[in-house]
Structures are given as C-alpha cells and as structure tokens.
Design a protein around this motif. Structure first.
Motif, PDB file in Angstrom:
ATOM      1  N   UNK A  26       0.835  -1.212   0.000  1.00 20.46           N
ATOM      2  CA  UNK A  26       0.000   0.000   0.000  1.00 20.46           C
ATOM      3  C   UNK A  26       0.865   1.256   0.000  1.00 20.46           C
ATOM      4  N   UNK A  27       1.941   1.244   0.743  1.00 21.41           N
ATOM      5  CA  UNK A  27       2.862   2.392   0.767  1.00 21.41           C
ATOM      6  C   UNK A  27       3.495   2.582  -0.604  1.00 21.41           C
ATOM      7  N   UNK A  28       3.868   1.483  -1.251  1.00 19.81           N
ATOM      8  CA  UNK A  28       4.460   1.589  -2.590  1.00 19.81           C
ATOM      9  C   UNK A  28       3.429   2.110  -3.594  1.00 19.81           C
ATOM     10  N   UNK A  29       2.173   1.686  -3.460  1.00 21.05           N
ATOM     11  CA  UNK A  29       1.112   2.189  -4.349  1.00 21.05           C
ATOM     12  C   UNK A  29       0.963   3.704  -4.221  1.00 21.05           C
ATOM     13  N   UNK A  30       1.073   4.222  -3.009  1.00 26.54           N
ATOM     14  CA  UNK A  30       0.978   5.673  -2.805  1.00 26.54           C
ATOM     15  C   UNK A  30       2.129   6.366  -3.530  1.00 26.54           C
ATOM     16  N   UNK A  31       3.343   5.821  -3.404  1.00 26.23           N
ATOM     17  CA  UNK A  31       4.484   6.397  -4.127  1.00 26.23           C
ATOM     18  C   UNK A  31       4.265   6.344  -5.640  1.00 26.23           C
ATOM     19  N   UNK A  32       3.742   5.225  -6.121  1.00 26.57           N
ATOM     20  CA  UNK A  32       3.502   5.077  -7.558  1.00 26.57           C
ATOM     21  C   UNK A  32       2.450   6.083  -8.044  1.00 26.57           C
ATOM     22  N   UNK A  33       1.399   6.280  -7.256  1.00 28.33           N
ATOM     23  CA  UNK A  33       0.373   7.266  -7.635  1.00 28.33           C
ATOM     24  C   UNK A  33       0.927   8.687  -7.539  1.00 28.33           C
ATOM     25  N   UNK A  34       1.728   8.932  -6.540  1.00 34.15           N
ATOM     26  CA  UNK A  34       2.280  10.274  -6.312  1.00 34.15           C
ATOM     27  C   UNK A  34       3.221  10.682  -7.449  1.00 34.15           C
ATOM     28  N   UNK A  35       4.064   9.772  -7.892  1.00 31.02           N
ATOM     29  CA  UNK A  35       5.081  10.124  -8.880  1.00 31.02           C
ATOM     30  C   UNK A  35       4.834   9.552 -10.271  1.00 31.02           C
ATOM     31  N   UNK A  36       3.803   8.740 -10.435  1.00 25.10           N
ATOM     32  CA  UNK A  36       3.500   8.165 -11.744  1.00 25.10           C
ATOM     33  C   UNK A  36       3.334   9.198 -12.847  1.00 25.10           C
ATOM     34  N   UNK A  37       2.528  10.258 -12.642  1.00 19.10           N
ATOM     35  CA  UNK A  37       2.378  11.261 -13.706  1.00 19.10           C
ATOM     36  C   UNK A  37       3.702  11.938 -14.079  1.00 19.10           C
ATOM     37  N   UNK A  38       4.537  12.220 -13.099  1.00 18.82           N
ATOM     38  CA  UNK A  38       5.833  12.834 -13.373  1.00 18.82           C
ATOM     39  C   UNK A  38       6.734  11.869 -14.140  1.00 18.82           C
ATOM     40  N   UNK A  39       6.724  10.599 -13.750  1.00 18.68           N
ATOM     41  CA  UNK A  39       7.513   9.588 -14.457  1.00 18.68           C
ATOM     42  C   UNK A  39       7.055   9.470 -15.901  1.00 18.68           C
ATOM     43  N   UNK A  40       5.727   9.487 -16.114  1.00  9.95           N
ATOM     44  CA  UNK A  40       5.182   9.400 -17.475  1.00  9.95           C
ATOM     45  C   UNK A  40       5.616  10.604 -18.309  1.00  9.95           C
ATOM     46  N   UNK A  41       5.499  11.798 -17.746  1.00 16.48           N
ATOM     47  CA  UNK A  41       5.853  13.016 -18.493  1.00 16.48           C
ATOM     48  C   UNK A  41       7.336  13.013 -18.856  1.00 16.48           C
ATOM     49  N   UNK A  42       8.166  12.613 -17.919  1.00 16.48           N
ATOM     50  CA  UNK A  42       9.604  12.598 -18.160  1.00 16.48           C
ATOM     51  C   UNK A  42       9.957  11.538 -19.214  1.00 16.48           C
ATOM     52  N   UNK A  43       9.381  10.350 -19.089  1.00 17.99           N
ATOM     53  CA  UNK A  43       9.645   9.291 -20.071  1.00 17.99           C
ATOM     54  C   UNK A  43       9.162   9.716 -21.460  1.00 17.99           C
ATOM     55  N   UNK A  44       7.987  10.356 -21.522  1.00 13.83           N
ATOM     56  CA  UNK A  44       7.452  10.814 -22.808  1.00 13.83           C
ATOM     57  C   UNK A  44       8.405  11.825 -23.446  1.00 13.83           C
ATOM     58  N   UNK A  45       8.959  12.725 -22.641  1.00 17.27           N
ATOM     59  CA  UNK A  45       9.863  13.739 -23.170  1.00 17.27           C
ATOM     60  C   UNK A  45      11.140  13.091 -23.700  1.00 17.27           C
ATOM     61  N   UNK A  46      11.673  12.129 -22.991  1.00 16.71           N
ATOM     62  CA  UNK A  46      12.906  11.475 -23.436  1.00 16.71           C
ATOM     63  C   UNK A  46      12.648  10.612 -24.663  1.00 16.71           C
ATOM     64  N   UNK A  47      11.553   9.845 -24.630  1.00 18.24           N
ATOM     65  CA  UNK A  47      11.277   8.895 -25.708  1.00 18.24           C
ATOM     66  C   UNK A  47      10.731   9.568 -26.958  1.00 18.24           C
ATOM     67  N   UNK A  48      10.084  10.706 -26.811  1.00 21.13           N
ATOM     68  CA  UNK A  48       9.552  11.420 -27.970  1.00 21.13           C
ATOM     69  C   UNK A  48       8.228  10.889 -28.473  1.00 21.13           C
ATOM     70  N   UNK A  49       7.645   9.923 -27.791  1.00 21.10           N
ATOM     71  CA  UNK A  49       6.345   9.400 -28.205  1.00 21.10           C
ATOM     72  C   UNK A  49       5.675   8.738 -27.002  1.00 21.10           C
ATOM     73  N   UNK A  50       4.399   8.384 -27.194  1.00 18.01           N
ATOM     74  CA  UNK A  50       3.643   7.734 -26.125  1.00 18.01           C
ATOM     75  C   UNK A  50       3.716   6.214 -26.183  1.00 18.01           C
ATOM     76  N   UNK A  51       4.213   5.671 -27.286  1.00 20.20           N
ATOM     77  CA  UNK A  51       4.150   4.230 -27.507  1.00 20.20           C
ATOM     78  C   UNK A  51       4.800   3.391 -26.407  1.00 20.20           C
TER      79      UNK A  51
END
Length: 188
Positions: free
Chosen positions: A28-53
């Motif tokens: 449950x604690x890890x799920x909170x961390x994943x929810x807290x930082x998931x959007x930031x991780x997605x945005x950063x990965x999208x910027x590096x990868x250049x696509x959503x795929x």
C-alpha cells in the motif's frame, strides 16, 4: 469531552516514511508512491522517448525495478530523484534499442476538441519544433533541460541524479536554453 482519535493516512505520509514501509514489503505504501510520482515519471519518459508508444512500458519497468531495489535505498527522502534516475535509464535503454527509423504512428499530437484547427496546428508545430530543437542538443544538455523544465527538479537534484556538480548543471542549462532559443528562432 474526548478528542476524536487521529487516523494516519498513507496519502499524507512523506516520502521517507512511504519508502521505508515499502522497503519492508508494504504494498500500500508503494502504491501511494507510484500514484504520487507516476504522472511525473510518465511526463519525463514521454519527453525522453519522444512518443507515447513506450511510455507505459518504461514506467512499469521503472516501478518494478524500484519495488525490487527499494530495500537498497539508504535515504527514503530522495525517492523522487531516485525514481527519476531509474526512469531516465530505462528510457535511454529503450532509445538505444530502437531501430534508426521513425514510424509515422509514433507522432502523438494532442487534439483538444475545444480548440480551433489553427490552434491545434500551431500547438503541433511548436511541439515538433521543440522536439527537433531538443534533439540537436548534446545528451547532457537534453537531460538537464528536461529534468529542470519538465521534471521541475532543483539544480542540486539534477546534479545528484547526473553525478555532476551543480555548477556544471547551471552551465549545461544555460547552454541548452541558449541553443534552444537559437534553434527556435525560425519557428517564431
């Protein structure tokens, strides 16, 4: 008159507490961390990868690695930069594994219904211009710029993640901004 008992919510816990509990196996604690930082991780990965795929796959791999390696994290208060470092490495690994061609389907332009076709076209053009301009920068400048502008990291956090002094981060960001301004002149 007795006070109501205080209930501790994991959602309100700081990163250090969540990381410690997750390292001890608290899902449950890890799920909170994943929810807290998931959007930031997605945005950063999208910027590096250049696509959503590949973004979802990279974020999932990041979280799996984090879950596995969390017990080795000595300071839970740096979990955000630690996760960003993992997603950075996973994203770069994906780029290295790619073929040398771009598929037309990799271009993912946002198309909000409430905007006019002109506004959509302009936003798409700007996104492509920034992506192309970023691609011309050396990798260290790209990483610094994305961590600062997309990830909203401090200079010290960037320095720690990249393993370089904060003064070098300042220099890389300054050159990245100057180079981006030069590259973006034609778009204006």
């Amino acid at each position: 008159m007795s006070a109501a008992p205080y209930r501790f919510s994991l959602e309100d816990a700081d990163d250090r507490i969540l990381a410690g509990r997750a390292a001890d196996g608290d899902t449950r604690a890890f799920e909170v961390l994943a929810r807290r930082y998931g959007p930031l991780l997605r945005a950063y990965a999208r910027r590096i990868l250049g696509s959503n795929d590949e973004v979802d796959d990279v974020v999932q791999e990041t979280l799996i690695t984090a879950w596995r390696d969390l017990p080795s994290l000595n300071d839970g208060s740096v979990v955000k930069s630690w996760l960003m470092r993992i997603v950075s490495h996973k994203s770069i690994d994906r780029i290295r594994a790619r073929k040398n061609h771009l598929d037309v389907d990799d271009v993912d332009a946002a198309q909000p219904d409430r905007l006019s076709p002109h506004a959509i076209s302009e936003a798409t053009s700007l996104h492509e211009a920034v992506s192309q301009a970023l691609a011309t920068l050396p990798l260290d400048q790209q990483r610094c710029w994305v961590l600062r502008e997309v990830g909203e990291h401090s200079y010290d956090e960037i320095a720690e993640q990249m393993g370089i002094p904060a003064s070098t981060v300042r220099g890389l960001l300054s050159r990245a901004r100057r180079n981006l301004m030069t590259e973006m002149e034609a778009w204006r």
